[in-house]
Write a protein that holds these residues in place. Structure first.
Motif, PDB file in Angstrom:
ATOM      1  N   SER A   1     -79.382  13.722  20.758  1.00 53.80           N
ATOM      2  CA  SER A   1     -78.431  13.519  19.660  1.00 53.80           C
ATOM      3  C   SER A   1     -79.080  12.719  18.535  1.00 53.80           C
ATOM      4  N   ALA A   2     -79.816  11.681  18.906  1.00 52.94           N
ATOM      5  CA  ALA A   2     -80.524  10.897  17.895  1.00 52.94           C
ATOM      6  C   ALA A   2     -81.526  11.766  17.143  1.00 52.94           C
ATOM      7  N   GLN A   3     -82.246  12.609  17.871  1.00 49.22           N
ATOM      8  CA  GLN A   3     -83.210  13.507  17.247  1.00 49.22           C
ATOM      9  C   GLN A   3     -82.527  14.470  16.276  1.00 49.22           C
ATOM     10  N   ALA A   4     -81.308  14.877  16.611  1.00 49.97           N
ATOM     11  CA  ALA A   4     -80.564  15.831  15.785  1.00 49.97           C
ATOM     12  C   ALA A   4     -79.878  15.178  14.591  1.00 49.97           C
ATOM     13  N   GLY A   5     -79.932  13.843  14.490  1.00 51.82           N
ATOM     14  CA  GLY A   5     -79.375  13.163  13.324  1.00 51.82           C
ATOM     15  C   GLY A   5     -78.072  12.438  13.541  1.00 51.82           C
ATOM     16  N   ALA A   6     -77.660  12.233  14.801  1.00 54.62           N
ATOM     17  CA  ALA A   6     -76.422  11.496  15.055  1.00 54.62           C
ATOM     18  C   ALA A   6     -76.534  10.074  14.531  1.00 54.62           C
ATOM     19  N   TRP A   7     -75.426   9.575  13.993  1.00 57.51           N
ATOM     20  CA  TRP A   7     -75.367   8.177  13.560  1.00 57.51           C
ATOM     21  C   TRP A   7     -75.306   7.240  14.751  1.00 57.51           C
ATOM     22  N   ALA A   8     -74.555   7.616  15.784  1.00 56.86           N
ATOM     23  CA  ALA A   8     -74.391   6.748  16.950  1.00 56.86           C
ATOM     24  C   ALA A   8     -74.053   7.585  18.172  1.00 56.86           C
ATOM     25  N   VAL A   9     -74.321   7.000  19.327  1.00 62.14           N
ATOM     26  CA  VAL A   9     -73.893   7.564  20.605  1.00 62.14           C
ATOM     27  C   VAL A   9     -73.005   6.529  21.291  1.00 62.14           C
ATOM     28  N   ARG A  10     -71.962   7.019  21.950  1.00 67.25           N
ATOM     29  CA  ARG A  10     -71.002   6.147  22.630  1.00 67.25           C
ATOM     30  C   ARG A  10     -71.223   6.296  24.129  1.00 67.25           C
ATOM     31  N   VAL A  11     -71.598   5.187  24.806  1.00 63.49           N
ATOM     32  CA  VAL A  11     -72.029   5.275  26.203  1.00 63.49           C
ATOM     33  C   VAL A  11     -71.471   4.123  27.028  1.00 63.49           C
ATOM     34  N   HIS A  12     -71.367   4.380  28.335  1.00 62.96           N
ATOM     35  CA  HIS A  12     -70.932   3.342  29.273  1.00 62.96           C
ATOM     36  C   HIS A  12     -72.103   2.469  29.721  1.00 62.96           C
TER      37      HIS A  12
ATOM     38  N   ARG B   1     -71.400  13.369   6.587  1.00 67.33           N
ATOM     39  CA  ARG B   1     -70.928  12.077   7.043  1.00 67.33           C
ATOM     40  C   ARG B   1     -71.592  11.721   8.365  1.00 67.33           C
ATOM     41  N   PRO B   2     -71.679  10.431   8.692  1.00 65.42           N
ATOM     42  CA  PRO B   2     -72.260  10.034   9.980  1.00 65.42           C
ATOM     43  C   PRO B   2     -71.516  10.692  11.140  1.00 65.42           C
ATOM     44  N   VAL B   3     -72.257  11.053  12.173  1.00 57.11           N
ATOM     45  CA  VAL B   3     -71.680  11.731  13.336  1.00 57.11           C
ATOM     46  C   VAL B   3     -71.835  10.848  14.573  1.00 57.11           C
ATOM     47  N   LEU B   4     -70.735  10.664  15.286  1.00 61.77           N
ATOM     48  CA  LEU B   4     -70.707   9.947  16.559  1.00 61.77           C
ATOM     49  C   LEU B   4     -70.662  10.962  17.691  1.00 61.77           C
ATOM     50  N   VAL B   5     -71.559  10.819  18.665  1.00 63.71           N
ATOM     51  CA  VAL B   5     -71.574  11.702  19.828  1.00 63.71           C
ATOM     52  C   VAL B   5     -71.146  10.888  21.046  1.00 63.71           C
ATOM     53  N   ALA B   6     -70.058  11.311  21.677  1.00 64.13           N
ATOM     54  CA  ALA B   6     -69.508  10.600  22.834  1.00 64.13           C
ATOM     55  C   ALA B   6     -69.556  11.523  24.046  1.00 64.13           C
ATOM     56  N   ALA B   7     -70.727  11.592  24.671  1.00 66.88           N
ATOM     57  CA  ALA B   7     -70.937  12.486  25.815  1.00 66.88           C
ATOM     58  C   ALA B   7     -70.925  11.755  27.148  1.00 66.88           C
ATOM     59  N   SER B   8     -70.885  10.453  27.119  1.00 73.02           N
ATOM     60  CA  SER B   8     -71.172   9.637  28.301  1.00 73.02           C
ATOM     61  C   SER B   8     -70.325   9.993  29.518  1.00 73.02           C
ATOM     62  N   ARG B   9     -71.024  10.361  30.603  1.00 74.15           N
ATOM     63  CA  ARG B   9     -70.417  10.596  31.923  1.00 74.15           C
ATOM     64  C   ARG B   9     -69.364  11.705  31.932  1.00 74.15           C
ATOM     65  N   LYS B  10     -69.320  12.555  30.939  1.00 77.84           N
ATOM     66  CA  LYS B  10     -68.228  13.523  30.842  1.00 77.84           C
ATOM     67  C   LYS B  10     -68.400  14.687  31.809  1.00 77.84           C
ATOM     68  N   ARG B  11     -67.307  15.461  31.926  1.00 79.18           N
ATOM     69  CA  ARG B  11     -67.227  16.525  32.940  1.00 79.18           C
ATOM     70  C   ARG B  11     -68.346  17.541  32.830  1.00 79.18           C
ATOM     71  N   PHE B  12     -68.755  17.886  31.623  1.00 83.70           N
ATOM     72  CA  PHE B  12     -69.771  18.923  31.484  1.00 83.70           C
ATOM     73  C   PHE B  12     -71.102  18.482  32.071  1.00 83.70           C
ATOM     74  N   LEU B  13     -71.358  17.165  32.083  1.00 81.01           N
ATOM     75  CA  LEU B  13     -72.563  16.651  32.736  1.00 81.01           C
ATOM     76  C   LEU B  13     -72.403  16.693  34.253  1.00 81.01           C
ATOM     77  N   GLY B  14     -71.214  16.349  34.736  1.00 82.66           N
ATOM     78  CA  GLY B  14     -70.963  16.435  36.174  1.00 82.66           C
ATOM     79  C   GLY B  14     -71.128  17.840  36.696  1.00 82.66           C
ATOM     80  N   ALA B  15     -70.673  18.837  35.917  1.00 81.38           N
ATOM     81  CA  ALA B  15     -70.817  20.234  36.324  1.00 81.38           C
ATOM     82  C   ALA B  15     -72.278  20.663  36.323  1.00 81.38           C
ATOM     83  N   LEU B  16     -73.019  20.242  35.312  1.00 82.10           N
ATOM     84  CA  LEU B  16     -74.445  20.583  35.238  1.00 82.10           C
ATOM     85  C   LEU B  16     -75.204  20.052  36.445  1.00 82.10           C
ATOM     86  N   LEU B  17     -74.823  18.862  36.897  1.00 80.32           N
ATOM     87  CA  LEU B  17     -75.551  18.167  37.958  1.00 80.32           C
ATOM     88  C   LEU B  17     -74.878  18.333  39.321  1.00 80.32           C
ATOM     89  N   ALA B  18     -74.043  19.339  39.459  1.00 78.22           N
ATOM     90  CA  ALA B  18     -73.296  19.547  40.702  1.00 78.22           C
ATOM     91  C   ALA B  18     -74.225  19.706  41.899  1.00 78.22           C
TER      92      ALA B  18
END
Length: 287
Positions: free
Chosen positions: A256-267, A215-232
Protein backbone atom coordinates in the motif's frame (compact mmCIF):
# COMPACT_ATOMS: atom_id res chain seq x y z
CA UNK A 1 3.67 7.74 -6.35
CA UNK A 2 5.64 8.80 -3.28
CA UNK A 3 3.69 9.85 -0.21
CA UNK A 4 6.05 12.82 -0.03
CA UNK A 5 4.00 14.29 -2.91
CA UNK A 6 0.84 14.43 -0.77
CA UNK A 7 0.06 17.87 0.66
CA UNK A 8 0.06 18.05 4.47
CA UNK A 9 -3.27 17.60 6.19
CA UNK A 10 -4.49 20.35 8.52
CA UNK A 11 -3.00 20.06 11.99
CA UNK A 12 -0.86 17.00 11.19
CA UNK A 13 2.90 17.02 10.82
CA UNK A 14 3.94 16.06 7.28
CA UNK A 15 5.81 12.79 6.79
CA UNK A 16 8.11 11.64 4.01
CA UNK A 17 6.59 8.15 4.12
CA UNK A 18 3.30 6.35 4.58
CA UNK A 19 1.90 6.94 8.08
CA UNK A 20 0.91 4.16 10.47
CA UNK A 21 -2.36 4.40 12.38
CA UNK A 22 -2.54 2.07 15.38
CA UNK A 23 -5.93 0.65 16.41
CA UNK A 24 -7.32 0.85 19.94
CA UNK A 25 -10.74 -0.80 20.12
CA UNK A 26 -12.54 0.18 23.33
CA UNK A 27 -15.18 -2.49 22.69
CA UNK A 28 -16.17 -5.93 23.96
CA UNK A 29 -16.93 -7.34 20.50
CA UNK A 30 -14.43 -6.19 17.87
CA UNK A 31 -13.49 -9.06 15.58
CA UNK A 32 -9.83 -9.46 16.54
CA UNK A 33 -9.33 -7.98 20.00
CA UNK A 34 -12.76 -7.35 21.50
CA UNK A 35 -12.59 -6.85 25.26
CA UNK A 36 -8.80 -6.60 25.54
CA UNK A 37 -8.79 -2.81 25.87
CA UNK A 38 -12.30 -2.16 27.18
CA UNK A 39 -10.93 -0.77 30.45
CA UNK A 40 -9.95 2.88 29.84
CA UNK A 41 -6.61 2.60 31.64
CA UNK A 42 -5.72 -0.50 29.62
CA UNK A 43 -6.75 1.25 26.40
CA UNK A 44 -4.59 4.29 27.16
CA UNK A 45 -1.61 2.11 28.07
CA UNK A 46 -2.04 0.12 24.86
CA UNK A 47 -2.27 3.28 22.77
CA UNK A 48 0.95 4.63 24.25
CA UNK A 49 2.61 1.27 23.65
CA UNK A 50 1.60 1.47 19.99
CA UNK A 51 3.16 4.95 19.77
CA UNK A 52 6.36 3.55 21.25
CA UNK A 53 6.29 0.80 18.62
CA UNK A 54 6.10 3.29 15.77
CA UNK A 55 2.49 4.44 15.35
CA UNK A 56 2.08 7.97 14.04
CA UNK A 57 -1.61 8.14 14.98
CA UNK A 58 -3.86 6.20 17.35
CA UNK A 59 -7.40 5.42 16.17
CA UNK A 60 -9.80 5.02 19.11
CA UNK A 61 -13.16 3.39 18.49
CA UNK A 62 -16.01 2.50 20.84
CA UNK A 63 -18.34 0.69 18.46
CA UNK A 64 -17.59 -2.52 16.59
CA UNK A 65 -18.26 -2.43 12.85
CA UNK A 66 -17.52 -6.11 12.18
CA UNK A 67 -20.09 -7.83 9.95
CA UNK A 68 -23.26 -8.51 11.90
CA UNK A 69 -22.42 -6.23 14.82
CA UNK A 70 -25.31 -4.41 16.49
CA UNK A 71 -24.98 -0.71 17.23
CA UNK A 72 -24.33 0.60 20.74
CA UNK A 73 -26.09 3.61 22.21
CA UNK A 74 -24.64 7.09 21.87
CA UNK A 75 -24.25 7.29 25.65
CA UNK A 76 -22.30 4.04 25.79
CA UNK A 77 -20.02 5.03 22.92
CA UNK A 78 -19.26 8.34 24.63
CA UNK A 79 -18.56 6.56 27.92
CA UNK A 80 -16.08 4.25 26.23
CA UNK A 81 -14.33 6.73 23.96
CA UNK A 82 -14.02 10.16 25.57
CA UNK A 83 -11.79 9.27 28.57
CA UNK A 84 -9.39 7.35 26.32
CA UNK A 85 -9.18 10.11 23.71
CA UNK A 86 -8.63 12.70 26.44
CA UNK A 87 -5.83 10.80 28.17
CA UNK A 88 -4.01 9.78 24.99
CA UNK A 89 -4.12 13.32 23.62
CA UNK A 90 -2.91 14.71 26.95
CA UNK A 91 0.01 12.28 26.81
CA UNK A 92 1.02 13.65 23.40
CA UNK A 93 -0.46 11.04 21.06
CA UNK A 94 -2.02 12.15 17.78
CA UNK A 95 -5.52 10.72 18.18
CA UNK A 96 -8.09 9.78 15.57
CA UNK A 97 -11.62 8.94 16.69
CA UNK A 98 -13.37 6.12 14.85
CA UNK A 99 -17.07 6.98 15.02
CA UNK A 100 -20.19 7.34 12.88
CA UNK A 101 -21.82 9.76 15.34
CA UNK A 102 -21.45 13.53 15.11
CA UNK A 103 -21.84 14.00 18.87
CA UNK A 104 -19.01 11.56 19.60
CA UNK A 105 -16.86 13.23 16.95
CA UNK A 106 -17.51 16.73 18.30
CA UNK A 107 -16.83 15.81 21.92
CA UNK A 108 -13.72 13.86 20.94
CA UNK A 109 -12.21 16.84 19.13
CA UNK A 110 -13.06 18.99 22.15
CA UNK A 111 -10.88 16.76 24.35
CA UNK A 112 -7.99 16.48 21.88
CA UNK A 113 -8.78 14.26 18.88
CA UNK A 114 -6.95 15.47 15.77
CA UNK A 115 -8.70 13.33 13.11
CA UNK A 116 -12.26 12.15 12.48
CA UNK A 117 -12.52 8.64 11.01
CA UNK A 118 -16.09 7.90 9.90
CA UNK A 119 -16.53 4.48 8.31
CA UNK A 120 -19.86 5.64 6.90
CA UNK A 121 -18.30 8.61 5.13
CA UNK A 122 -20.85 10.92 6.72
CA UNK A 123 -23.86 8.86 5.63
CA UNK A 124 -24.84 7.39 9.02
CA UNK A 125 -25.24 10.78 10.69
CA UNK A 126 -26.14 13.77 8.50
CA UNK A 127 -24.60 16.11 11.09
CA UNK A 128 -21.10 14.63 10.72
CA UNK A 129 -20.07 16.85 7.81
CA UNK A 130 -21.02 19.94 9.85
CA UNK A 131 -18.80 18.78 12.72
CA UNK A 132 -15.93 18.11 10.35
CA UNK A 133 -16.38 21.51 8.73
CA UNK A 134 -16.57 23.40 12.02
CA UNK A 135 -13.64 21.63 13.68
CA UNK A 136 -11.46 21.79 10.56
CA UNK A 137 -9.65 18.54 11.37
CA UNK A 138 -8.81 15.86 8.79
CA UNK A 139 -11.87 13.77 7.96
CA UNK A 140 -11.64 10.16 6.78
CA UNK A 141 -14.46 9.47 4.32
CA UNK A 142 -14.76 5.71 3.88
CA UNK A 143 -16.67 3.91 1.15
CA UNK A 144 -19.81 2.56 2.81
CA UNK A 145 -23.12 1.16 1.66
CA UNK A 146 -24.85 0.24 4.92
CA UNK A 147 -24.53 -0.81 8.55
CA UNK A 148 -22.88 -4.05 9.68
CA UNK A 149 -26.11 -6.05 9.85
CA UNK A 150 -26.84 -5.49 6.16
CA UNK A 151 -23.52 -4.81 4.44
CA UNK A 152 -22.75 -8.33 3.19
CA UNK A 153 -25.79 -8.35 0.88
CA UNK A 154 -24.69 -5.01 -0.58
CA UNK A 155 -21.45 -6.34 -2.08
CA UNK A 156 -22.70 -6.08 -5.67
CA UNK A 157 -20.67 -4.11 -8.23
CA UNK A 158 -20.28 -3.85 -11.98
CA UNK A 159 -16.56 -3.17 -11.50
CA UNK A 160 -15.57 -2.77 -7.88
CA UNK A 161 -12.61 -0.42 -8.46
CA UNK A 162 -14.51 1.86 -10.82
CA UNK A 163 -17.64 1.81 -8.69
CA UNK A 164 -15.86 2.48 -5.39
CA UNK A 165 -13.81 5.30 -6.92
CA UNK A 166 -16.99 6.86 -8.33
CA UNK A 167 -18.90 6.55 -5.05
CA UNK A 168 -15.99 7.96 -3.06
CA UNK A 169 -15.78 10.90 -5.45
CA UNK A 170 -19.50 11.50 -4.93
CA UNK A 171 -19.15 11.36 -1.14
CA UNK A 172 -16.20 13.75 -1.26
CA UNK A 173 -18.23 16.20 -3.33
CA UNK A 174 -21.16 15.87 -0.92
CA UNK A 175 -19.15 16.63 2.22
CA UNK A 176 -17.37 19.51 0.51
CA UNK A 177 -20.76 20.93 -0.50
CA UNK A 178 -21.73 20.62 3.18
CA UNK A 179 -18.79 22.82 4.19
CA UNK A 180 -15.81 20.48 4.60
CA UNK A 181 -12.68 21.87 2.94
CA UNK A 182 -11.19 19.58 0.26
CA UNK A 183 -7.86 19.78 2.10
CA UNK A 184 -9.43 17.97 5.09
CA UNK A 185 -10.59 14.91 3.18
CA UNK A 186 -8.93 11.49 3.41
CA UNK A 187 -10.40 8.61 1.39
CA UNK A 188 -10.70 4.98 2.49
CA UNK A 189 -11.87 2.21 0.12
CA UNK A 190 -13.59 0.36 2.99
CA UNK A 191 -12.03 -3.08 2.67
CA UNK A 192 -14.45 -5.70 4.00
CA UNK A 193 -17.37 -3.27 4.16
CA UNK A 194 -19.89 -4.49 1.58
CA UNK A 195 -17.03 -6.28 -0.18
CA UNK A 196 -16.10 -9.93 -0.47
CA UNK A 197 -12.53 -11.21 -0.54
CA UNK A 198 -12.14 -10.99 -4.32
CA UNK A 199 -13.41 -7.41 -4.24
CA UNK A 200 -10.97 -6.50 -1.45
CA UNK A 201 -8.06 -7.84 -3.50
CA UNK A 202 -9.28 -6.01 -6.59
CA UNK A 203 -9.35 -2.73 -4.65
CA UNK A 204 -5.82 -3.24 -3.37
CA UNK A 205 -4.65 -4.11 -6.86
CA UNK A 206 -6.38 -1.00 -8.19
CA UNK A 207 -5.28 1.36 -5.43
CA UNK A 208 -3.77 3.72 -7.98
CA UNK A 209 -7.29 4.56 -9.18
CA UNK A 210 -8.16 5.79 -5.70
CA UNK A 211 -4.87 7.66 -5.25
CA UNK A 212 -5.66 9.35 -8.57
CA UNK A 213 -8.69 11.03 -6.97
CA UNK A 214 -6.17 13.48 -5.55
CA UNK A 215 -6.70 13.02 -1.82
CA UNK A 216 -4.72 11.00 0.76
CA UNK A 217 -5.81 7.36 0.92
CA UNK A 218 -6.09 5.29 4.11
CA UNK A 219 -5.84 1.51 3.74
CA UNK A 220 -7.38 -0.48 6.60
CA UNK A 221 -6.64 -4.14 5.82
CA UNK A 222 -5.43 -5.27 9.23
CA UNK A 223 -6.43 -8.83 10.19
CA UNK A 224 -9.49 -8.74 7.92
CA UNK A 225 -11.43 -11.71 6.57
CA UNK A 226 -9.86 -11.71 3.13
CA UNK A 227 -6.45 -12.30 4.72
CA UNK A 228 -7.85 -15.11 6.87
CA UNK A 229 -9.27 -16.76 3.75
CA UNK A 230 -5.99 -16.41 1.86
CA UNK A 231 -4.10 -18.04 4.73
CA UNK A 232 -6.66 -20.78 5.43
CA UNK A 233 -5.46 -24.13 6.70
CA UNK A 234 -4.89 -26.25 3.55
CA UNK A 235 -6.15 -29.39 5.28
CA UNK A 236 -9.35 -28.07 6.87
CA UNK A 237 -10.07 -24.88 4.95
CA UNK A 238 -10.46 -23.02 8.26
CA UNK A 239 -9.49 -19.33 7.94
CA UNK A 240 -6.36 -18.23 9.77
CA UNK A 241 -7.42 -16.65 13.11
CA UNK A 242 -7.35 -12.83 13.17
CA UNK A 243 -4.37 -12.43 15.51
CA UNK A 244 -2.31 -14.72 13.25
CA UNK A 245 -2.74 -12.45 10.21
CA UNK A 246 -0.24 -9.75 11.20
CA UNK A 247 2.59 -10.83 8.90
CA UNK A 248 0.20 -10.72 5.95
CA UNK A 249 -1.05 -7.34 7.16
CA UNK A 250 2.51 -6.00 7.12
CA UNK A 251 2.91 -7.20 3.54
CA UNK A 252 -0.24 -5.30 2.58
CA UNK A 253 1.13 -2.24 4.41
CA UNK A 254 4.34 -2.33 2.36
CA UNK A 255 2.49 -2.74 -0.93
CA UNK A 256 0.00 0.00 0.00
CA UNK A 257 2.84 2.37 0.83
CA UNK A 258 4.48 1.54 -2.50
CA UNK A 259 1.19 2.28 -4.28
CA UNK A 260 0.95 5.75 -2.69
CA UNK A 261 -1.25 5.26 0.38
CA UNK A 262 -1.14 8.09 2.89
CA UNK A 263 -1.54 5.73 5.86
CA UNK A 264 -2.25 2.16 6.87
CA UNK A 265 -4.47 1.30 9.84
CA UNK A 266 -3.17 -1.72 11.78
CA UNK A 267 -3.52 -3.57 15.07
CA UNK A 268 0.09 -4.80 15.33
CA UNK A 269 2.13 -1.69 14.71
CA UNK A 270 5.80 -2.64 14.73
CA UNK A 271 5.91 -4.80 11.59
CA UNK A 272 3.94 -2.30 9.52
CA UNK A 273 5.96 0.61 10.89
CA UNK A 274 9.12 -1.17 9.79
CA UNK A 275 7.57 -2.06 6.42
CA UNK A 276 6.59 1.49 5.45
CA UNK A 277 10.02 2.78 6.46
CA UNK A 278 11.67 0.19 4.23
CA UNK A 279 9.46 1.29 1.33
CA UNK A 280 10.34 4.95 1.90
CA UNK A 281 14.07 4.19 1.96
CA UNK A 282 13.73 2.07 -1.19
CA UNK A 283 11.83 4.84 -3.00
CA UNK A 284 14.35 7.48 -1.96
CA UNK A 285 17.24 5.33 -3.14
CA UNK A 286 15.56 4.86 -6.50
CA UNK A 287 15.05 8.57 -7.13
Amino acid sequence: MSTAAIAPLPGLAPLDRCAVMGVVNVTPDSFSDGGRWLDPAAAVAHGLELVARGADLIDVGGESTRPGAARVSEEEELRRVIPVVRELAAAGAVVSVDTMRAVVAEQSVAVGAAVLNDVSGGLADPDMARVAAETGVPFVVMHWRGHSLEMNRLAVYDDVVTDVAKELQQRMEAVVEAGVRPSQVILDPGLGFAKNAAQDWALLGGLDALVALGRPVLVAASRKRFLGALLADPATGEPRPPRQRDDATAAVSALSAQAGAWAVRVHDVRASADAVRVVAAWQQAAE
